[in-house]
Write a protein that holds these residues in place. Structure first.
Motif, PDB file in Angstrom:
ATOM      1  N   LEU A 147       8.879   9.463   1.894  1.00  0.00           N
ATOM      2  CA  LEU A 147       8.596   8.853   3.201  1.00  0.00           C
ATOM      3  C   LEU A 147       7.950   7.483   3.018  1.00  0.00           C
ATOM      4  CD1 LEU A 147       7.105  11.909   5.155  1.00  0.00           C
ATOM      5  CD2 LEU A 147       9.337  10.863   5.513  1.00  0.00           C
ATOM      6  N   ALA A 185       9.786  18.798   6.518  1.00  0.00           N
ATOM      7  CA  ALA A 185       8.627  17.906   6.605  1.00  0.00           C
ATOM      8  C   ALA A 185       8.153  17.757   8.050  1.00  0.00           C
ATOM      9  CB  ALA A 185       8.989  16.545   6.023  1.00  0.00           C
ATOM     10  N   ARG A 245       5.955  21.938   7.252  1.00  0.00           N
ATOM     11  CA  ARG A 245       5.205  21.289   6.168  1.00  0.00           C
ATOM     12  C   ARG A 245       4.525  19.998   6.618  1.00  0.00           C
ATOM     13  NH1 ARG A 245       8.594  21.927   0.672  1.00  0.00           N
ATOM     14  NH2 ARG A 245       6.531  21.490  -0.155  1.00  0.00           N
ATOM     15  N   ARG A 262       0.828  -1.198   0.000  1.00  0.00           N
ATOM     16  CA  ARG A 262       0.000   0.000   0.000  1.00  0.00           C
ATOM     17  C   ARG A 262       0.867   1.254   0.000  1.00  0.00           C
ATOM     18  NH1 ARG A 262      -4.230   0.828   4.328  1.00  0.00           N
ATOM     19  NH2 ARG A 262      -4.766   2.603   3.042  1.00  0.00           N
ATOM     20  N   THR A 312       6.375  13.255   0.653  1.00  0.00           N
ATOM     21  CA  THR A 312       5.541  12.172   1.162  1.00  0.00           C
ATOM     22  C   THR A 312       5.833  10.863   0.434  1.00  0.00           C
ATOM     23  OG1 THR A 312       3.867  13.848   1.598  1.00  0.00           O
ATOM     24  CG2 THR A 312       3.178  11.557   1.760  1.00  0.00           C
ATOM     25  N   ASN A 331       1.333   6.775  -6.708  1.00  0.00           N
ATOM     26  CA  ASN A 331       0.197   7.648  -6.892  1.00  0.00           C
ATOM     27  C   ASN A 331       0.575   9.116  -6.828  1.00  0.00           C
ATOM     28  OD1 ASN A 331      -2.496   7.773  -7.204  1.00  0.00           O
ATOM     29  ND2 ASN A 331      -2.886   6.367  -5.505  1.00  0.00           N
ATOM     30  N   LEU A 332       1.272   9.442  -5.764  1.00  0.00           N
ATOM     31  CA  LEU A 332       1.660  10.835  -5.545  1.00  0.00           C
ATOM     32  C   LEU A 332       2.635  11.294  -6.633  1.00  0.00           C
ATOM     33  CD1 LEU A 332       2.119  10.736  -1.680  1.00  0.00           C
ATOM     34  CD2 LEU A 332       0.413  12.044  -2.938  1.00  0.00           C
ATOM     35  N   LEU A 346      13.782  16.787   5.371  1.00  0.00           N
ATOM     36  CA  LEU A 346      13.134  16.162   6.519  1.00  0.00           C
ATOM     37  C   LEU A 346      12.764  17.165   7.589  1.00  0.00           C
ATOM     38  CD1 LEU A 346      15.035  12.864   7.088  1.00  0.00           C
ATOM     39  CD2 LEU A 346      12.584  13.203   6.902  1.00  0.00           C
ATOM     40  N   GLU A 396       1.098  19.557   5.308  1.00  0.00           N
ATOM     41  CA  GLU A 396       1.059  19.223   3.874  1.00  0.00           C
ATOM     42  C   GLU A 396       1.290  17.736   3.664  1.00  0.00           C
ATOM     43  OE1 GLU A 396       3.387  21.714   1.111  1.00  0.00           O
ATOM     44  OE2 GLU A 396       3.762  22.965   2.869  1.00  0.00           O
ATOM     45  N   VAL A 397       2.225  17.171   4.468  1.00  0.00           N
ATOM     46  CA  VAL A 397       2.521  15.743   4.335  1.00  0.00           C
ATOM     47  C   VAL A 397       1.272  14.926   4.669  1.00  0.00           C
ATOM     48  CG1 VAL A 397       3.859  13.825   5.295  1.00  0.00           C
ATOM     49  CG2 VAL A 397       4.991  15.981   4.762  1.00  0.00           C
ATOM     50  N   ARG A 414      -4.451  12.368   0.254  1.00  0.00           N
ATOM     51  CA  ARG A 414      -4.695  12.377  -1.195  1.00  0.00           C
ATOM     52  C   ARG A 414      -4.357  11.041  -1.811  1.00  0.00           C
ATOM     53  NH1 ARG A 414      -2.673  17.288  -1.298  1.00  0.00           N
ATOM     54  NH2 ARG A 414      -0.609  16.719  -2.037  1.00  0.00           N
ATOM     55  N   ALA A 415      -3.331  10.392  -1.260  1.00  0.00           N
ATOM     56  CA  ALA A 415      -2.913   9.102  -1.807  1.00  0.00           C
ATOM     57  C   ALA A 415      -3.836   7.979  -1.336  1.00  0.00           C
ATOM     58  CB  ALA A 415      -1.475   8.812  -1.402  1.00  0.00           C
ATOM     59  N   GLY A 416      -4.874   8.351  -0.625  1.00  0.00           N
ATOM     60  CA  GLY A 416      -5.864   7.343  -0.241  1.00  0.00           C
ATOM     61  C   GLY A 416      -5.543   6.625   1.047  1.00  0.00           C
ATOM     62  N   LEU A 417      -4.759   7.256   1.895  1.00  0.00           N
ATOM     63  CA  LEU A 417      -4.373   6.567   3.126  1.00  0.00           C
ATOM     64  C   LEU A 417      -5.127   7.081   4.356  1.00  0.00           C
ATOM     65  CD1 LEU A 417      -0.526   6.307   2.499  1.00  0.00           C
ATOM     66  CD2 LEU A 417      -2.243   4.523   2.255  1.00  0.00           C
ATOM     67  N   LEU A 458       6.340   7.762  10.264  1.00  0.00           N
ATOM     68  CA  LEU A 458       7.050   7.859   8.980  1.00  0.00           C
ATOM     69  C   LEU A 458       8.219   8.830   9.089  1.00  0.00           C
ATOM     70  CD1 LEU A 458       4.278   7.833   6.194  1.00  0.00           C
ATOM     71  CD2 LEU A 458       5.645   5.949   7.078  1.00  0.00           C
ATOM     72  N   LEU A 459       7.994   9.931   9.772  1.00  0.00           N
ATOM     73  CA  LEU A 459       9.071  10.904   9.945  1.00  0.00           C
ATOM     74  C   LEU A 459      10.190  10.328  10.809  1.00  0.00           C
ATOM     75  CD1 LEU A 459       7.124  14.262  10.450  1.00  0.00           C
ATOM     76  CD2 LEU A 459       8.641  13.660   8.545  1.00  0.00           C
ATOM     77  N   HIS A 465      -5.604  11.257  -8.337  1.00  0.00           N
ATOM     78  CA  HIS A 465      -5.859  12.622  -7.846  1.00  0.00           C
ATOM     79  C   HIS A 465      -5.010  13.649  -8.554  1.00  0.00           C
ATOM     80  CE1 HIS A 465      -8.195  11.034  -4.539  1.00  0.00           C
ATOM     81  NE2 HIS A 465      -7.231  10.173  -4.330  1.00  0.00           N
ATOM     82  N   ALA A 480       5.188  18.746  -1.437  1.00  0.00           N
ATOM     83  CA  ALA A 480       4.778  17.888  -0.325  1.00  0.00           C
ATOM     84  C   ALA A 480       4.552  16.468  -0.823  1.00  0.00           C
ATOM     85  CB  ALA A 480       3.509  18.438   0.320  1.00  0.00           C
ATOM     86  N   ASP A 481       4.040  16.370  -2.062  1.00  0.00           N
ATOM     87  CA  ASP A 481       3.818  15.039  -2.627  1.00  0.00           C
ATOM     88  C   ASP A 481       5.123  14.278  -2.761  1.00  0.00           C
ATOM     89  OD1 ASP A 481       1.198  15.620  -2.759  1.00  0.00           O
ATOM     90  OD2 ASP A 481       0.977  15.362  -4.932  1.00  0.00           O
ATOM     91  N   ALA A 529      -1.030  15.098   1.813  1.00  0.00           N
ATOM     92  CA  ALA A 529      -0.577  14.281   0.694  1.00  0.00           C
ATOM     93  C   ALA A 529      -0.893  12.811   0.947  1.00  0.00           C
ATOM     94  CB  ALA A 529       0.921  14.469   0.477  1.00  0.00           C
ATOM     95  N   LEU A 530      -0.699  12.371   2.184  1.00  0.00           N
ATOM     96  CA  LEU A 530      -1.017  10.978   2.528  1.00  0.00           C
ATOM     97  C   LEU A 530      -2.510  10.726   2.311  1.00  0.00           C
ATOM     98  CD1 LEU A 530       1.088  10.495   5.799  1.00  0.00           C
ATOM     99  CD2 LEU A 530       1.424   9.290   3.634  1.00  0.00           C
ATOM    100  N   LEU A 570      -0.101   8.575  10.704  1.00  0.00           N
ATOM    101  CA  LEU A 570       1.051   7.945  10.040  1.00  0.00           C
ATOM    102  C   LEU A 570       2.267   8.872  10.012  1.00  0.00           C
ATOM    103  CD1 LEU A 570      -0.525   6.207   6.908  1.00  0.00           C
ATOM    104  CD2 LEU A 570       0.699   5.077   8.775  1.00  0.00           C
TER     105      LEU A 570
END
Lengths: 506, 335
Positions: A450, B246, B250, A366, A447, A373-374, B243, B253-254, B260-263, B279-280, A399, A443-444, B257-258, B275
């Motif tokens: 990450l 982030a 930001r 995932r 991310t 995706n991003l 980092l 924003e992260v 937006r990616a469907g998470l 993740l950071l 998206h 940001a994408d 973005a997560l 998350l």
């Protein structure tokens, strides 16, 4: 034990005898649900090794750390020493070939054949585990430590010195001189095959006999195979009892015995052959050496046997050290079996450098899909020509419409964050990372980076888990403690202390 | 670079691969044997420590003391393998030089073989290196070398110099006679440009330190040092500056973005938002490691040796991975 670990039990329990691989796979997939915080992973179905209980038990007199090379055996031995001392025991750590850094981490510039006291040990018997995850330590029996007085001493085995000392202690001055000057002896004692193992056993016996310490932690030699350490006394014994040594010492006497006729032919051929092979001078050196050592050999044998029995005694605990990698765990499994065959008391397995994740609810697949995706968002915006490369219906929608204009600056390069001073450019299998040093990083992109890191971490975790499950299904009764991977090397007592905490709570 | 490959890789017919335990020297040795078996060439991969690591790597049953083909390289080359057993090598050796049939068995009964291969100083190592050198020199009836290259999965860095130099020591001990001559013959191969000793390392402090020490020892003993092989190199994704951003301004924003990616949801307490911290944290560990690796690369660069870098294979080590590494070695050797 969390719910997640219980669910792995069904995976490995049935696969104990056959199909361990499949069972391991099943267990790995259930593992993502353990969700233990702090980046530690749970110990699957294996019972947990109670390190503090072992260290605190006054009956524990010797701890032997064994395992393949490169798994952190010596560091483990040192960390156990620090922890035991800080819990009030008087400890000596016998290392075989420590990295310079490790000696330095104990505040000793170079270790030698004499135990040196390590300063900076926080005595007082209080539980040194003040870290966040020290709370659930198994057997935090501070009462057993008896109010401090702990000490740590460390030493490094010097094979030649140990051998020389034996000679000096057991032969009269003249004979000792003759032995020490013998070229054959000089090569033998400088550490050819096997000598290190004999001398490690000898030194352990000496330390134990002195009775100056109530706990001895031994690191074992980086052997070709795990067997060598245990085999040392036996091999020495069979050699000393063997006909060969008698032949070397007095060929005529053996050859003349009744009932040895079949050997006679071989014998005369052999002494001739030996002389031809080795050259007469070497054979003479060997014979002189054996003759000079003759009176000492008996003592060698007796002591080696005594040490072997000492290892089997209840006061001894073997810890098999491994990393969650196939080779290391294969050696570990082998060692577990070998210890059982020799009736040596195994305390458990120390699994070093185990990876975990605080976000293990997010699978590698995932995370990767989301990262793509991003990143795809950027491509779509930038060049519609690439749009057709992926089916937008597969997986979550990209998206693309949400990506702002600045996404277009993310020019795709294959350059990773490679250091300029590297002689060779870092070669990587991935070609997807963006040039992150650019100011206009979106940001994408951050991310996605990450997420890719996370996917890598999850793959490592899954691989380690599979490897470990294979071991657990073969040896479900062996208690295990896990030591989470540290980002860097150990440089000081604090580092060893931190590992000690992880050992006790893993 | 092409000529460098030719000089350092193709000319050295005996390639010795050592490295600190855990760095993957067996894997690198196997990949190197595959890489060298190009264009119909034939290589022999030799194991000397009795661990059966080669058999495990190639997924075959335990190797006997016998040379056998274990892999075909792309382009028709062949990799053969041999696990050298010191005891058998000694009996072979006695047979070869002295035609000892039954006397060999008598020696074994007496414990002489045991003595020779386990206790006598260095004899074991002499036999192991001797067998490898024999394979290097062996020719067929037409006078061609049977193996174009011999790759040895050697003892670890801490013991490699002593292992390879043992013949010098033995030649000094046995001042004449066949053992002396044999030892001299082996050293003449090991100390010549026909041999290259490669050291495998990871970008970590202890293995790099050991590599530097090992190279100094090899050089002092006059043994030819080949390359440093940096194994299990991981890709770098994010730098520290990014980092920091982030983790700081930001962060929101992260989370978005997560989402937006469907998470999951980006709001406080939402799935995506939760998350961000782990993740950071992982990314910070990564950045720390990148920094350590940078330092270790600098140490390695100071050694002044050509370097190979092999990637960490995400899926773990298998046969496909081995071929991948071999391809990588060829590519880097050709540059």
């Amino acid at each position: 034990m969390t719910a997640g670990t219980t669910s792995t039990k069904t995976g490995t329990g049935t696969g104990a005898a056959t199909g361990a691989g499949a069972a391991a796979g099943a267990a790995a997939s259930t593992r993502t649900g353990t969700g233990e915080p702090g980046g530690r992973t749970a110990v699957g179905t294996a019972p947990r090794l109670a390190v503090d209980a072992l260290l605190d038990d006054p009956g524990t007199r010797i701890i032997v750390c064994c395992g393949a090379g490169g798994v952190g055996k010596t560091t483990t031995a040192a960390a156990l020493g620090v922890r035991a001392a800080e819990r009030g025991r008087k400890v000596v750590v016998l290392t075989i070939d420590p990295a310079r850094r490790l000696a330095q981490s104990m505040g000793i510039d170079s270790l030698d054949n004499t135990p040196r006291r390590v300063t900076g040990i926080e005595g007082g018997g209080a539980d040194a585990g003040t870290d966040a995850d020290g709370a659930e330590a198994g057997g935090t029996g501070t009462g057993a430590t008896g109010g401090g007085g702990g000490e740590l001493h460390a030493m490094m085995l010097d094979m030649k010195r140990t051998f020389d000392e034996i000679v000096e202690a057991h032969a009269d001055a003249e004979r000792a001189r003759a032995i020490l000057a013998n070229p054959f002896y000089q090569s033998l004692s400088a550490g050819f095959a096997g000598t290190q193992e004999y001398m490690a056993m000898e030194k352990l016996g000496q330390l134990r006999a002195r009775d100056d310490w109530d706990l001895i932690v031994v690191d074992t030699p980086p052997s070709r195979s795990a067997l060598d350490f245990l085999d040392a006394p036996k091999r020495l014994g069979s050699f000393l009892d063997g006909t060969f040594i008698r032949v070397l010492m007095a060929p005529a006497k053996v050859g003349g015995r009744a009932g040895m006729k079949f050997l006679n032919v071989g014998m005369s051929m052999m002494t001739g052959t030996l002389s031809k092979l080795m050259g007469a001078s070497l054979l003479k050196d060997v014979q002189t050496f054996v003759a000079a050592m003759d009176t000492m050999f008996g003592g060698f044998r007796t002591r080696a046997d005594a040490t072997y029995r000492l290892l089997q005694a209840p006061g001894t605990a073997f810890l098999v050290v491994a990393a969650p990698e196939p080779d290391a765990l294969r050696e570990a499994a082998y060692f577990v079996e070998r210890l059982a065959a020799d009736r040596m008391p195994l305390a458990g397995l120390v699994l070093n450098r185990v990876h975990g994740s605080g976000a293990d609810q997010l699978s590698a697949e995932r995370a990767l899909a989301a990262a793509e995706n991003l990143e795809e968002g950027g491509i779509v915006d930038q060049g519609p020509g690439k749009h057709g490369l992926r089916d937008p219906d597969a997986g979550p929608p990209p998206h693309a419409d949400e990506v702002t204009a600045e996404g277009t600056t993310g020019a795709r390069t294959t350059a990773h964050e490679t250091t300029a001073d590297a002689t060779t450019a870092a070669r990587t299998t991935e070609t997807t990372a963006d040039d992150m040093t650019a100011d206009g990083i979106t940001a994408d992109e951050i991310t996605a980076g990450l997420l890719r890191l996370h996917a890598e971490r999850m793959q490592v975790i899954a691989r380690e888990q599979r490897t470990r499950d294979r071991f657990t299904s073969l040896h479900p009764d062996v208690p295990v403690t896990e030591v989470a991977a540290l980002p860097g090397d150990v440089h000081d007592l604090a580092g060893l202390r931190a590992i000690g905490v992880r050992l006790a709570t893993g | 670079m092409r000529t460098q490959w030719l000089r350092s890789m193709a000319v050295s017919r005996l390639q010795v691969v050592s490295g600190k335990g855990g760095t993957g020297k067996t894997t690198v040795a196997a990949a190197l044997a595959l890489a060298l078996a190009r264009e119909g060439r034939r290589t022999l991969l030799v194991e000397v420590e009795g661990r059966q690591g080669i058999a495990q790597l190639f997924g075959t049953e335990a190797l006997p003391y016998e040379e056998r083909k274990i892999a075909v390289a792309p382009g028709g080359g062949e990799v053969h393998a041999l696990a050298i057993d010191a005891e058998r090598a000694l009996l072979d050796y006695l047979q070869m030089f002295y035609k000892l049939g039954s006397a060999g068995r008598a020696l074994k009964k007496l414990g002489a073989i045991d003595f020779a291969t386990t206790i006598a100083p260095g004899l074991r190592d002499v036999l192991l290196t001797g067998k490898a050198c024999e394979a290097v020199r062996r020719k067929d009836k037409a006078g061609r070398f049977v193996y174009d290259h011999v790759v040895m999965d050697a003892p670890p860095t801490g013991r490699i110099t002593r292992f390879l130099n043992v013949n010098d020591e033995v030649a000094g001990l046995a001042r004449f006679g066949p053992i002396h001559n044999q030892a001299q013959a082996v050293m003449s191969v090991l100390k010549s440009p026909q041999t290259a000793v490669h050291l495998v390392t990871l970008l970590e402090e202890m293995p790099v330190q050991e590599t530097a020490d090992g190279i100094a020892e090899l050089r002092e003993a006059g043994l030819p040092v080949g390359r440093v092989v940096v194994n299990k190199v991981r890709p770098h994704h994010l730098d520290e500056e990014t980092l920091r951003a982030a983790a700081g301004e930001r962060r929101g924003e992260v989370a978005q973005a997560l989402a937006r990616a469907g998470l999951g949801g980006a709001r406080r307490g939402g799935l995506a938002e939760r998350l961000v911290d782990p993740l950071l944290e992982q990314a910070a560990e990564h950045a720390g490691r990148v920094e350590l690796e940078r330092e270790q690369r600098a140490v390695l660069a100071g050694l002044g040796l050509p370097t190979y870098e092999l990637p960490l294979l995400g899926a773990g080590m298998d046969l496909a991975g081995l071929y991948e590494l071999a391809t990588e070695l060829r590519k880097q050797g050709d540059e």
